[in-house]
Design a protein around this motif. Structure first.
Motif, PDB file in Angstrom:
ATOM      1  N   MET A 275       0.834  -1.169   0.000  1.00 35.28           N
ATOM      2  CA  MET A 275       0.000   0.000   0.000  1.00 35.28           C
ATOM      3  C   MET A 275       0.889   1.247   0.000  1.00 35.28           C
ATOM      4  N   LYS A 276       0.664   2.099  -0.968  1.00 30.70           N
ATOM      5  CA  LYS A 276       1.450   3.320  -1.098  1.00 30.70           C
ATOM      6  C   LYS A 276       0.507   4.511  -0.999  1.00 30.70           C
ATOM      7  N   LEU A 277       0.860   5.459  -0.150  1.00 30.06           N
ATOM      8  CA  LEU A 277       0.103   6.708  -0.059  1.00 30.06           C
ATOM      9  C   LEU A 277       0.799   7.748  -0.931  1.00 30.06           C
ATOM     10  N   THR A 278       0.026   8.660  -1.502  1.00 37.13           N
ATOM     11  CA  THR A 278       0.579   9.690  -2.383  1.00 37.13           C
ATOM     12  C   THR A 278       0.078  11.053  -1.947  1.00 37.13           C
ATOM     13  N   LEU A 279       0.993  12.023  -1.950  1.00 36.34           N
ATOM     14  CA  LEU A 279       0.645  13.409  -1.654  1.00 36.34           C
ATOM     15  C   LEU A 279       1.190  14.279  -2.773  1.00 36.34           C
ATOM     16  N   ASP A 280       0.288  14.880  -3.533  1.00 35.34           N
ATOM     17  CA  ASP A 280       0.663  15.772  -4.632  1.00 35.34           C
ATOM     18  C   ASP A 280       0.514  17.208  -4.146  1.00 35.34           C
ATOM     19  N   LEU A 281       1.604  17.957  -4.136  1.00 37.62           N
ATOM     20  CA  LEU A 281       1.602  19.312  -3.591  1.00 37.62           C
ATOM     21  C   LEU A 281       1.428  20.394  -4.654  1.00 37.62           C
ATOM     22  N   HIS A 282       1.121  20.024  -5.884  1.00 36.44           N
ATOM     23  CA  HIS A 282       0.975  21.019  -6.951  1.00 36.44           C
ATOM     24  C   HIS A 282      -0.096  22.070  -6.652  1.00 36.44           C
ATOM     25  N   ASP A 283      -1.205  21.647  -6.046  1.00 37.20           N
ATOM     26  CA  ASP A 283      -2.333  22.562  -5.823  1.00 37.20           C
ATOM     27  C   ASP A 283      -2.069  23.598  -4.730  1.00 37.20           C
TER      28      ASP A 283
ATOM     29  N   GLU B 225      -0.361  25.410   4.662  1.00 34.60           N
ATOM     30  CA  GLU B 225      -1.149  24.289   4.135  1.00 34.60           C
ATOM     31  C   GLU B 225      -0.246  23.121   3.747  1.00 34.60           C
ATOM     32  N   ILE B 226       0.937  23.427   3.264  1.00 35.99           N
ATOM     33  CA  ILE B 226       1.886  22.369   2.891  1.00 35.99           C
ATOM     34  C   ILE B 226       2.243  21.559   4.130  1.00 35.99           C
ATOM     35  N   ASP B 227       2.589  22.244   5.223  1.00 39.38           N
ATOM     36  CA  ASP B 227       2.942  21.545   6.460  1.00 39.38           C
ATOM     37  C   ASP B 227       1.762  20.732   7.001  1.00 39.38           C
ATOM     38  N   ARG B 228       0.552  21.297   6.932  1.00 45.94           N
ATOM     39  CA  ARG B 228      -0.639  20.563   7.398  1.00 45.94           C
ATOM     40  C   ARG B 228      -0.873  19.318   6.543  1.00 45.94           C
ATOM     41  N   ALA B 229      -0.737  19.454   5.221  1.00 46.04           N
ATOM     42  CA  ALA B 229      -0.946  18.312   4.325  1.00 46.04           C
ATOM     43  C   ALA B 229       0.083  17.218   4.597  1.00 46.04           C
ATOM     44  N   LEU B 230       1.338  17.611   4.804  1.00 45.05           N
ATOM     45  CA  LEU B 230       2.384  16.635   5.110  1.00 45.05           C
ATOM     46  C   LEU B 230       2.094  15.935   6.436  1.00 45.05           C
ATOM     47  N   GLN B 231       1.701  16.695   7.449  1.00 45.63           N
ATOM     48  CA  GLN B 231       1.411  16.113   8.757  1.00 45.63           C
ATOM     49  C   GLN B 231       0.232  15.147   8.668  1.00 45.63           C
ATOM     50  N   GLN B 232      -0.804  15.516   7.908  1.00 42.77           N
ATOM     51  CA  GLN B 232      -1.961  14.641   7.749  1.00 42.77           C
ATOM     52  C   GLN B 232      -1.570  13.326   7.081  1.00 42.77           C
ATOM     53  N   LYS B 233      -0.712  13.394   6.063  1.00 42.10           N
ATOM     54  CA  LYS B 233      -0.295  12.162   5.374  1.00 42.10           C
ATOM     55  C   LYS B 233       0.562  11.294   6.283  1.00 42.10           C
ATOM     56  N   PHE B 234       1.399  11.914   7.118  1.00 38.24           N
ATOM     57  CA  PHE B 234       2.197  11.136   8.070  1.00 38.24           C
ATOM     58  C   PHE B 234       1.281  10.457   9.081  1.00 38.24           C
ATOM     59  N   ASP B 235       0.257  11.169   9.550  1.00 40.24           N
ATOM     60  CA  ASP B 235      -0.700  10.578  10.485  1.00 40.24           C
ATOM     61  C   ASP B 235      -1.451   9.426   9.827  1.00 40.24           C
ATOM     62  N   GLU B 236      -1.853   9.620   8.574  1.00 32.74           N
ATOM     63  CA  GLU B 236      -2.562   8.566   7.840  1.00 32.74           C
ATOM     64  C   GLU B 236      -1.666   7.351   7.623  1.00 32.74           C
ATOM     65  N   ALA B 237      -0.399   7.593   7.296  1.00 29.88           N
ATOM     66  CA  ALA B 237       0.547   6.483   7.099  1.00 29.88           C
ATOM     67  C   ALA B 237       0.715   5.697   8.394  1.00 29.88           C
ATOM     68  N   ALA B 238       0.779   6.387   9.522  1.00 26.30           N
ATOM     69  CA  ALA B 238       0.918   5.708  10.809  1.00 26.30           C
ATOM     70  C   ALA B 238      -0.334   4.896  11.128  1.00 26.30           C
ATOM     71  N   ALA B 239      -1.501   5.476  10.862  1.00 22.96           N
ATOM     72  CA  ALA B 239      -2.754   4.780  11.152  1.00 22.96           C
ATOM     73  C   ALA B 239      -2.924   3.529  10.296  1.00 22.96           C
ATOM     74  N   LYS B 240      -2.516   3.624   9.038  1.00 19.77           N
ATOM     75  CA  LYS B 240      -2.683   2.498   8.110  1.00 19.77           C
ATOM     76  C   LYS B 240      -1.454   1.601   8.033  1.00 19.77           C
TER      77      LYS B 240
ATOM     78  N   GLU C 168       4.615   8.537  -1.102  1.00 19.27           N
ATOM     79  CA  GLU C 168       5.179   9.233  -2.266  1.00 19.27           C
ATOM     80  C   GLU C 168       4.756  10.698  -2.170  1.00 19.27           C
ATOM     81  N   ILE C 169       5.735  11.603  -2.157  1.00 19.89           N
ATOM     82  CA  ILE C 169       5.462  13.035  -2.099  1.00 19.89           C
ATOM     83  C   ILE C 169       5.891  13.635  -3.428  1.00 19.89           C
ATOM     84  N   ILE C 170       4.973  14.370  -4.066  1.00 20.51           N
ATOM     85  CA  ILE C 170       5.250  14.964  -5.373  1.00 20.51           C
ATOM     86  C   ILE C 170       5.254  16.488  -5.227  1.00 20.51           C
ATOM     87  N   PRO C 171       6.445  17.073  -5.003  1.00 26.14           N
ATOM     88  CA  PRO C 171       6.516  18.530  -4.957  1.00 26.14           C
ATOM     89  C   PRO C 171       6.586  19.149  -6.351  1.00 26.14           C
TER      90      PRO C 171
END
Length: 83
Positions: free
Chosen positions: A1-9, A16-31, A37-40
């Motif tokens: 299972m791979k999580l992806t975070l696209d930061l283009h938007d 918002e970038i820091d919040r999005a990164l923190q949310q994905k880290f929390d989601e990765a820990a939960a799952k 995968e982070i796409i800057p």
């Protein structure tokens, strides 16, 4: 299972970038995801530097195993976890 975070938007909203990164880290820990995968994007490289600075924070660094910069695509990072 791979999580992806696209930061283009949200590339020009620092908080918002820091919040999005923190949310994905929390989601990765939960799952217990092994890979995030982070796409800057390519651009000037400032967003990628921002992401790398986030990953070096003292509260974030212990959460992951290693960071891999994609050799074929400059605008992509892989964060590996060891749960």
């Amino acid at each position: 299972m791979k999580l992806t975070l696209d930061l283009h938007d949200i590339y020009n909203h620092g908080g918002e970038i820091d919040r999005a990164l923190q949310q994905k880290f929390d989601e990765a820990a939960a799952k217990k995801a092994p890979l995030l995968e982070i796409i800057p994007g390519k651009g000037s490289g400032q967003l990628k530097k921002h992401v790398l600075r986030f990953l070096e924070r003292k509260d974030i660094k212990p959460l992951y195993h290693r960071v891999e910069k994609d050799s074929k695509n400059f605008g992509r990072l892989f964060v590996h976890f060891r749960w």
